[in-house]
Design an enzyme around this catalytic site. Structure first.
Site, short mmCIF file in Angstrom:
data_model
loop_
_atom_site.label_atom_id
_atom_site.label_comp_id
_atom_site.label_asym_id
_atom_site.label_seq_id
_atom_site.Cartn_x
_atom_site.Cartn_y
_atom_site.Cartn_z
N ARG A 185 5.83 -13.02 9.62
CA ARG A 185 6.93 -11.11 9.10
C ARG A 185 8.22 -11.30 9.72
O ARG A 185 8.43 -11.84 11.21
CB ARG A 185 5.79 -10.46 9.58
CG ARG A 185 5.64 -10.31 11.07
CD ARG A 185 4.70 -8.60 11.22
NE ARG A 185 4.59 -7.85 10.19
CZ ARG A 185 3.49 -6.97 9.84
NH1 ARG A 185 2.68 -7.29 10.46
NH2 ARG A 185 3.91 -6.41 9.03
N GLU B 240 1.16 -1.09 -0.19
CA GLU B 240 0.48 0.14 -0.03
C GLU B 240 0.67 1.08 0.13
O GLU B 240 1.90 1.24 0.88
CB GLU B 240 -1.31 0.43 1.08
CG GLU B 240 -1.73 1.30 1.32
CD GLU B 240 -2.52 1.74 2.73
OE1 GLU B 240 -2.14 0.85 3.63
OE2 GLU B 240 -3.73 1.98 2.16
N LYS C 93 4.73 0.26 9.99
CA LYS C 93 4.90 1.63 9.01
C LYS C 93 4.09 2.78 9.55
O LYS C 93 4.59 3.89 10.42
CB LYS C 93 4.06 0.91 7.92
CG LYS C 93 4.96 0.86 6.23
CD LYS C 93 4.36 1.18 5.35
CE LYS C 93 3.52 -0.20 4.85
NZ LYS C 93 3.01 0.28 3.15
#
Length: 561
Positions: A261, A34, A271
């Site tokens: 992750r 994104e 983020k």
RNA sequence: UGGGGAGUGGUCUAAUGGUAAGACAGCAGACUCUGACUCUGCCUAUUCGGGGUUCGAAUCCCUGCUCCCCAGCCA
């Protein structure tokens, strides 16, 4: 470097699918960021996986797709930085660049189809009411009072939503699944929400935007992705991913596979938190060399090869883990040790006067650029009566095993001469050492004495008359604790390391480093790897960022007392 | 006391019913015109606990425990 040749569970599965002739033998992955922030080392893991898998298999393809379904958070600047970073890491999407926003019209058509099937409805509950109706982890939800609107009414309302008749938050389109599902994602999830915000690509064409769960699976299906790889937190979204595709009967149904992750010690990876550090100016922007963003690592002096190698080294599994920062550091050391030309630089200078050296003589001494790669050539380094050495390389009262300079002791100046310390000059007031007086052995030119005597210590040095003054920035870990987010009650920013940046402004470089070095990696001998900061190219004096120090067993030894 | 995942040396990862492997870290040493690099050796796991099946279990079964994720109109 990675000697473990066993494929990870995803590669194993892909190999099995390929062997079984699934997907007509096609292999298509995708990296779907994104554009709401900069890429970080965690994304590198995903990039290396998705592009790597495609590259490893003949005919494999990896798409770069921007998951740009939320205009309130996304910006072109981010999309541009993402492309730059993926490319820099060494991957190429060819002509396979896509945007979820390019599919908006198709998503919309699919939504209408869902409504017509009686599988979606317009819900006019407020956000708070929706939350209340959703139930909890242990209690089932309740049906929305709007759940049984007729197809015609839903179609009408949805059309008016698109036409902009309603304000943000007044209506949403929901999938009609099961409000009692133990999987909360299946309790009539939102498909479309109204956002009267212009989008970085579609401008003001839309005032309603699809949710991730709806857009992602459809994007994958449209692009005929074979293996949709994502992180663990999407595991319980998979039933929804499959539900949309099955219900709509899309011509293609990709397989979602989840992996753990990346987490690293002494840093945060979300983020959202990185954005906070940037916005609150706790760091110097997304590319602050202390940030584990790709752009930060680049500015720190990391190389794409080092990062790729790291991603390979850490493996892939479904287990939550936290990799030691040292592993990442070792990866750059390994790359830079092999590839970075060597130079001499004195970070904390101490003047040395060589009393028996002719006052005006300047000699050009030959220094090799790399001890193991003669093909990298040599350079000339000026030597004269006055030089700088590292303050830490002299001790008036040397402890055992210290084999650097001390009164009466002889050491080698790298590529130059053997020198012996004769006297210490100090400030009469403070007592601080201001200079050393040494004598040199003229017969030891180049660094070896004809009589073959050995000296244990070799020091780096810079001519005080020829060196270039520079600023050097030393970086340390950004956070004090291994897991800055461990204590949920404490703001992670409380864990910031106040000493994560040390600026040394009185450093001396050998003249060859004085200018035009921007964007180059060097090893400053005996100290570490340094990168000429391109962002500071216009500064009055050169600026070098320390990528990582050399392994220092002497420091370790000292740390024991 | 919902659902979904995961538990192998300090840290990652492998072994997929055949007797726990590799890397990193650590320790000791060799080499060295970088206390770097390189090299050598060593150390650390009866695989979360407890049962069971089996000639044989990290792998299969049962049971318990711990950790992670999910109640955005974020992704």
């Amino acid at each position: 470097m990675n000697t473990n040749t066993a494929p990870d569970f995803i590669r194993a599965r892909i190999a099995a699918d390929l062997a079984a002739g699934k997907n007509d033998g096609r292999l298509v992955t995708r990296f779907p960021p994104e554009p709401n922030g900069y890429l970080h080392i965690g994304h590198a893991k995903s990039i290396c996986l998705n592009f790597g898998v495609a590259r490893e298999n003949p005919g494999g393809v990896c798409h770069l797709r921007f998951d740009d379904t939320n205009p309130t958070k996304e910006e072109v600047e981010y999309a541009e930085s993402i492309m730059r970073d993926v490319r820099w890491l060494g991957f190429d999407w060819g002509d396979k660049l896509f945007y979820a926003s390019d599919y908006f019209e198709r998503f919309h058509a699919y939504a209408i189809e869902l409504i017509k099937m009686g599988k979606a409805y317009v819900c006019s509950l407020t956000p708070e009411e929706i939350r209340a109706y959703r139930g909890t982890l242990t209690e089932p939800g309740r049906d929305s009072p709007y759940r049984n609107r007729s197809v015609a009414e839903n179609l009408d309302l949805f059309a008016r939503m698109r036409a902009g008749e309603f304000a943000d938050g007044t209506h949403i389109l929901r999938a009609k699944i099961d409000m009692a599902s133990p999987n909360l994602n299946m309790r009539d999830p939102a498909i479309y929400r109204i956002r009267k915000t212009s989008h970085h690509r579609t401008g003001d064409r839309w005032c309603l935007y699809p949710m991730y769960d709806f857009a992602h699976c459809l994007s994958d299906a449209i692009e005929r992705i074979t293996h949709s790889l994502c992180t663990l937190e999407f595991e319980d979204h998979r039933p929804l991913y499959d539900w949309f595709l099955d219900t709509l009967g899309t011509p293609y149904h990709p397989q979602q596979i989840e992996f753990a992750r990346l987490n690293l010690t002494y840093t945060v990876m979300s983020k959202r938190k990185l954005l906070q550090l940037v916005h609150e100016r706790l760091v110097d922007g997304w590319d602050d060399p202390r940030m584990l963003t790709i752009s930060g690592l680049r500015r720190r002096g990391y190389t794409p090869a080092a990062i790729r190698n790291f991603c390979e080294l850490i493996g892939l599994s479904k287990k939550d883990s936290r990799i030691d920062m040292g592993v990442l550091e070792n990866c750059v050391r390994a790359d830079l040790d092999e590839n970075a030309p060597r130079r001499m630089a004195v970070l904390k200078p101490l003047k040395v006067i060589i009393d028996n050296y002719p006052d005006d003589l300047v000699e050009e001494l030959t220094a090799e650029n790399h001890p193991k790669r003669p093909e990298l050539g040599t350079r000339q380094v000026p030597f004269c009566k006055e030089i700088y050495i590292e303050r830490d390389d002299f001790l008036e009262e040397p402890p055992p095993k210290f084999f650097r300079l001390a009164p009466g002791r002889e050491v080698r100046l790298r590529f130059a001469y053997l020198v012996t310390c004769q006297a210490v000059e100090r400030d009469p007031k403070s007592g601080e050492i201001t200079a050393l007086h040494c004598t040199y052995d003229p017969k030891s030119r180049g660094g070896t004495a004809p009589d073959g005597r050995k000296v244990k210590g070799t020091l780096h040095w810079v001519s005080a008359r020829h060196g270039a003054r520079a600023e050097v920035r030393l970086y340390d870990r950004l956070f004090l604790s291994e897991d800055p987010e461990a204590d949920k009650a404490v703001d992670f920013k409380q864990n910031l390391n106040p000493d994560s940046l040390t600026v040394l402004s009185d450093c001396w470089l050998e003249p060859s480093l004085g200018q035009g070095a921007e964007g180059q990696n060097y090893q400053f001998e005996r100290q570490g790897y340094f990168y000429a900061d391109p962002a500071s190219a216009s500064a009055a004096k050169p600026v070098f960022n320390r990528t990582v120090g050399l392994r220092d067993t002497w420091a370790k030894e000292r740390g024991r007392d």
